[in-house]
Design a protein around this motif. Sequence first.
Motif: not given
Length: 318
Positions: A43-54
């Motif tokens: 939410a803070a923009g530090l990580l991206d999450r792909s559709a399969d949770g990576v």
Amino acid sequence: MIFTLQQSGLQDQFAAGTTVDALVGAKKLDRARLAAMADYWVAAGLLDRSADGVLTLTDLARAYEEARPWYEMMVGGYGQTFLALGDHLAEGTGPAPRRGGYVGSGSCGISMHDSLPLLRKLLAEDGRDYRRLVDLGCGSGVYLTELCADYPQMTAVGIEPDADGAAAARAWVAGQPTADRVTIEQVDAVRWIENTEDKPDLAVYAFVIHEVLGQEGEEGVRRMLTKLFGESPELTLAVIDIDLKSADRAAMSQPLAQAYYNAYLLMHPFTSQRLESRQWWEKLFTECGLRIDAYDTTDPAMDSTGFCVGWVLRKADA
Ligand SMILES: C[S@@+](CC[C@H](N)C(=O)[O-])C[C@H]1O[C@@H](n2cnc3c(N)ncnc32)[C@H](O)[C@@H]1O
């Protein structure tokens, strides 16, 4: 949260891409807590999450990585200090807490960018060779290994009273090519100077003389300098410290002063430290019978505030 991402070691895993499930399995982490942290970081923009949770690191997190030592010192070292400011405003409340290990290692990380280049410049202009270094308040020990790399004949001792700081210094030094020329002693600088038979030709106080001033008072600093030069009259002493300008509106309006120094200057009197101005220190050095052989500030390309200053000092009658 930024500090936790960096300090937990999870950042390296996210750089390569991983999932909450994989981390829980590999590192025995609490699933609910890690999942909450991952949601926060996304939410803070530090990580991206792909559709399969990576989960992968974002460019924003990589940008914060460049400022890691500032987070290490100001959040890891002084985070609890800032939370306790209100409890320590009243007279007689004693010092607010801090984490000495993170203060020392974060400070050394910052020093790689500002104070070590300043120290190298001051010493290079001076042109002398040195064989025996004492780094008083060495933090995690980077000055010791960097200066030993510059001066091939040099051996060095690092003085660090904080147990975590001394352990960090020993761990750092052990992994460096100059490890066999460096030792670490867990003791404070004043006690070391009072009891040692070591005869260094170069001593460094980098962001530490104001710690001694806060702990021992002006008389304590005078006694320490007198003893240091009394035992080693030919000594070169390099002092790096902060020119206190917290009440100077124009100086404090500079961007780095707003973003960093304002909070940095604030926490010193809460933690038994006492910053003073350049003029104040120069008067004290002169009154202690010392001569200022060189003076400079950090490279303005790195820090244009001019707050971080350095002196090369020798006995006036040496
Ligand atoms: C701001 S850090 C500076 C570390 C390193 N010298 C640098 O320039 O990055 C201050 C260090 O001084 C240490 N220190 C505090 N009081 C001291 C004392 N009386 N004698 C020696 N070191 C002290 C702290 O534990 C801490 O590691």
